[in-house]
Write a protein that holds these residues in place. Sequence first.
Motif, PDB file in Angstrom:
ATOM      1  N   ASP A 152       0.372   6.101   5.036  1.00 53.65           N
ATOM      2  CA  ASP A 152       0.878   7.403   5.494  1.00 53.65           C
ATOM      3  C   ASP A 152       1.446   7.361   6.915  1.00 53.65           C
ATOM      4  O   ASP A 152       2.311   8.152   7.262  1.00 53.65           O
ATOM      5  N   ASN A 153       0.954   6.425   7.743  1.00 49.66           N
ATOM      6  CA  ASN A 153       1.425   6.379   9.137  1.00 49.66           C
ATOM      7  C   ASN A 153       2.723   5.592   9.318  1.00 49.66           C
ATOM      8  O   ASN A 153       3.244   5.480  10.418  1.00 49.66           O
ATOM      9  N   GLU A 154       3.248   5.009   8.237  1.00 48.83           N
ATOM     10  CA  GLU A 154       4.582   4.384   8.209  1.00 48.83           C
ATOM     11  C   GLU A 154       4.753   3.205   9.173  1.00 48.83           C
ATOM     12  O   GLU A 154       5.737   3.120   9.890  1.00 48.83           O
ATOM     13  N   TYR A 155       3.789   2.301   9.148  1.00 51.33           N
ATOM     14  CA  TYR A 155       3.897   1.072   9.940  1.00 51.33           C
ATOM     15  C   TYR A 155       4.071  -0.174   9.067  1.00 51.33           C
ATOM     16  O   TYR A 155       4.136  -1.275   9.577  1.00 51.33           O
ATOM     17  N   GLY A 156       4.107   0.008   7.747  1.00 51.51           N
ATOM     18  CA  GLY A 156       4.060  -1.139   6.849  1.00 51.51           C
ATOM     19  C   GLY A 156       5.380  -1.870   6.687  1.00 51.51           C
ATOM     20  O   GLY A 156       6.459  -1.337   6.948  1.00 51.51           O
ATOM     21  N   ILE A 157       5.270  -3.136   6.222  1.00 51.45           N
ATOM     22  CA  ILE A 157       6.469  -3.930   5.941  1.00 51.45           C
ATOM     23  C   ILE A 157       6.584  -4.239   4.444  1.00 51.45           C
ATOM     24  O   ILE A 157       7.585  -4.781   3.997  1.00 51.45           O
ATOM     25  N   VAL A 158       5.528  -3.887   3.659  1.00 50.20           N
ATOM     26  CA  VAL A 158       5.606  -3.971   2.195  1.00 50.20           C
ATOM     27  C   VAL A 158       4.930  -2.739   1.597  1.00 50.20           C
ATOM     28  O   VAL A 158       4.070  -2.122   2.220  1.00 50.20           O
ATOM     29  N   LYS A 159       5.340  -2.409   0.366  1.00 51.42           N
ATOM     30  CA  LYS A 159       4.692  -1.334  -0.378  1.00 51.42           C
ATOM     31  C   LYS A 159       3.939  -1.967  -1.540  1.00 51.42           C
ATOM     32  O   LYS A 159       4.547  -2.653  -2.374  1.00 51.42           O
ATOM     33  N   VAL A 160       2.619  -1.766  -1.566  1.00 52.62           N
ATOM     34  CA  VAL A 160       1.768  -2.311  -2.624  1.00 52.62           C
ATOM     35  C   VAL A 160       0.722  -1.267  -2.983  1.00 52.62           C
ATOM     36  O   VAL A 160       0.571  -0.260  -2.293  1.00 52.62           O
ATOM     37  N   SER A 161      -0.012  -1.534  -4.061  1.00 52.78           N
ATOM     38  CA  SER A 161      -1.104  -0.649  -4.451  1.00 52.78           C
ATOM     39  C   SER A 161      -2.315  -1.497  -4.821  1.00 52.78           C
ATOM     40  O   SER A 161      -2.178  -2.602  -5.337  1.00 52.78           O
ATOM     41  N   TYR A 162      -3.512  -0.977  -4.513  1.00 55.17           N
ATOM     42  CA  TYR A 162      -4.769  -1.686  -4.791  1.00 55.17           C
ATOM     43  C   TYR A 162      -4.811  -2.184  -6.235  1.00 55.17           C
ATOM     44  O   TYR A 162      -4.532  -1.428  -7.165  1.00 55.17           O
ATOM     45  N   GLY A 163      -5.145  -3.446  -6.421  1.00 56.15           N
ATOM     46  CA  GLY A 163      -5.340  -4.000  -7.758  1.00 56.15           C
ATOM     47  C   GLY A 163      -4.072  -4.287  -8.538  1.00 56.15           C
ATOM     48  O   GLY A 163      -4.118  -4.722  -9.678  1.00 56.15           O
ATOM     49  N   SER A 164      -2.907  -4.052  -7.906  1.00 55.88           N
ATOM     50  CA  SER A 164      -1.629  -4.302  -8.589  1.00 55.88           C
ATOM     51  C   SER A 164      -0.948  -5.520  -7.977  1.00 55.88           C
ATOM     52  O   SER A 164      -1.050  -5.771  -6.775  1.00 55.88           O
ATOM     53  N   SER A 165      -0.215  -6.280  -8.809  1.00 61.27           N
ATOM     54  CA  SER A 165       0.480  -7.468  -8.293  1.00 61.27           C
ATOM     55  C   SER A 165       1.920  -7.165  -7.872  1.00 61.27           C
ATOM     56  O   SER A 165       2.633  -8.031  -7.386  1.00 61.27           O
ATOM     57  N   LYS A 166       2.337  -5.915  -8.037  1.00 61.79           N
ATOM     58  CA  LYS A 166       3.725  -5.547  -7.694  1.00 61.79           C
ATOM     59  C   LYS A 166       3.893  -5.404  -6.178  1.00 61.79           C
ATOM     60  O   LYS A 166       3.007  -4.897  -5.491  1.00 61.79           O
ATOM     61  N   VAL A 167       5.060  -5.830  -5.687  1.00 60.69           N
ATOM     62  CA  VAL A 167       5.362  -5.756  -4.247  1.00 60.69           C
ATOM     63  C   VAL A 167       6.787  -5.257  -4.050  1.00 60.69           C
ATOM     64  O   VAL A 167       7.698  -5.664  -4.761  1.00 60.69           O
ATOM     65  N   GLU A 168       6.941  -4.373  -3.078  1.00 62.66           N
ATOM     66  CA  GLU A 168       8.295  -3.967  -2.663  1.00 62.66           C
ATOM     67  C   GLU A 168       8.416  -4.229  -1.160  1.00 62.66           C
ATOM     68  O   GLU A 168       7.697  -3.622  -0.362  1.00 62.66           O
ATOM     69  N   LYS A 169       9.284  -5.140  -0.780  1.00 62.61           N
ATOM     70  CA  LYS A 169       9.467  -5.458   0.640  1.00 62.61           C
ATOM     71  C   LYS A 169      10.410  -4.451   1.285  1.00 62.61           C
ATOM     72  O   LYS A 169      11.343  -3.973   0.654  1.00 62.61           O
ATOM     73  N   THR A 170      10.165  -4.170   2.568  1.00 65.03           N
ATOM     74  CA  THR A 170      11.070  -3.303   3.316  1.00 65.03           C
ATOM     75  C   THR A 170      11.944  -4.170   4.226  1.00 65.03           C
ATOM     76  O   THR A 170      11.731  -5.388   4.338  1.00 65.03           O
TER      77      THR A 170
END
Length: 429
Positions: free
Chosen positions: A287-305
């Motif tokens: 929520d604080n928008e500091y990330g460089i990837v988008k992922v979810s707990y227990g999932s192998s999917k990744v979206e890079k920024t």
Amino acid sequence: ASIGALCAATTALAIDPIIIKGSKFFNEKTGEQFYFKGIAYQPRTGLKGDNPDPLADTVGCKRDVELFKDLGINSIRVYEVDYNKNHDTCMKLLSDAGIYLLLDMPSPKYSINRLDPYWDHDTMGHWAAKVDAFSKYDNLAAWIAGNEVANDKDTTSSAAFVKAAVRDMKAYLKAKGLKTPVGYADNDDMDIRMNLINYFNCGSEETRVDFYGINIYRWCGDETDFKTSGFADVTKNMTDYKIPSLLTEFGCNKIRPRTFPDVKSLYGSDMNSVFSGGIMYEFTEEDNEYGIVKVSYGSSKVEKTEDYDNLKKVYSGLSTKGVKMSDYKPGGKDSICPKVSDIWEVKSDVLPPTPSAARCKCMMDSLGCTLKSTELSTTEGKVLGEAIGNICGLTSCNEISSNTSKGGYGNYVACSAVERSAWAINQNY
């Protein structure tokens, strides 16, 4: 012979220990100076329950270690884990990838509250359990005993309790024959930062931190530089420091995508003779928008920024060469403890007592009545807190209270909240 060969192969894969000499970190085996080239790692998206623990999520860990290798990092900082879970798989994946762990000792439930600080045996017990769970891993590089606890001139009294925690956790590690360093991470507050820097590096060796961390977010975008960002001032503050310092968080996100211009100074000639690298905040987009990837707990999917590619670019372009351990002659000065003032409410030469479960049990056994439960809900805790506040307005609660400015600590100040409450209710009765 085959068993011996297997043992030799296993030993060869072990990650090298990182040690401290003077104000620098070194690889104990190669003698090369070590710089943390790291990232903060605390995924929260998709978490079920209240205990985030990325090092127990094997799906997420396998997914992310591959990305860590791609980024070229050598360390991660993790704030929260559940020490009751198994972390063998993830810690082995990290170790095999040459990645060290900096782990925070506190958790939200068991930490020192800046507004109402205590260091009690409940909290210490949970920190000790975390030490027990993680000290077996060869890639555990450091502990952090507090993150931005005293964060302005009105909360400085909490620093005394953090320093007491540092003293006791260093003693706990030493008693177990462990040498993992214990540090502190501050929030770079303009009013109190020099007092904090000096306070955690003054007094006896047993009470000082082994390294000092600074969380800094001043360098925002390419229009800022080493001087205008204030990084030059921060570097100057640490120049004669006797112990290692590093940026335990950095990476301003006011201008996105981020290009991380501060990295060049941190690992280049501007700062690399003073700081031992740093930890970029943070890996996953929350929520604080500091990330460089988008992922979810227990999932192998990744979206890079776009930030991911930019960080990879600046990190992969680094070739920091420090001093060899054999050539290095430690300098630096002992810090002078800050004096009590209107912005520093701590008498530096007196610390809160070491928690003693036996002392608190003895006190509880002496009481005419005790509380029914030792585990309180948030609502119960709030109601009880108000009641105790009223009681302590009517009668002396010195035995469960502290005055950090005068260095005064009651006999039961290191007992749990429930035990202190029981004492106050009996006192009132």
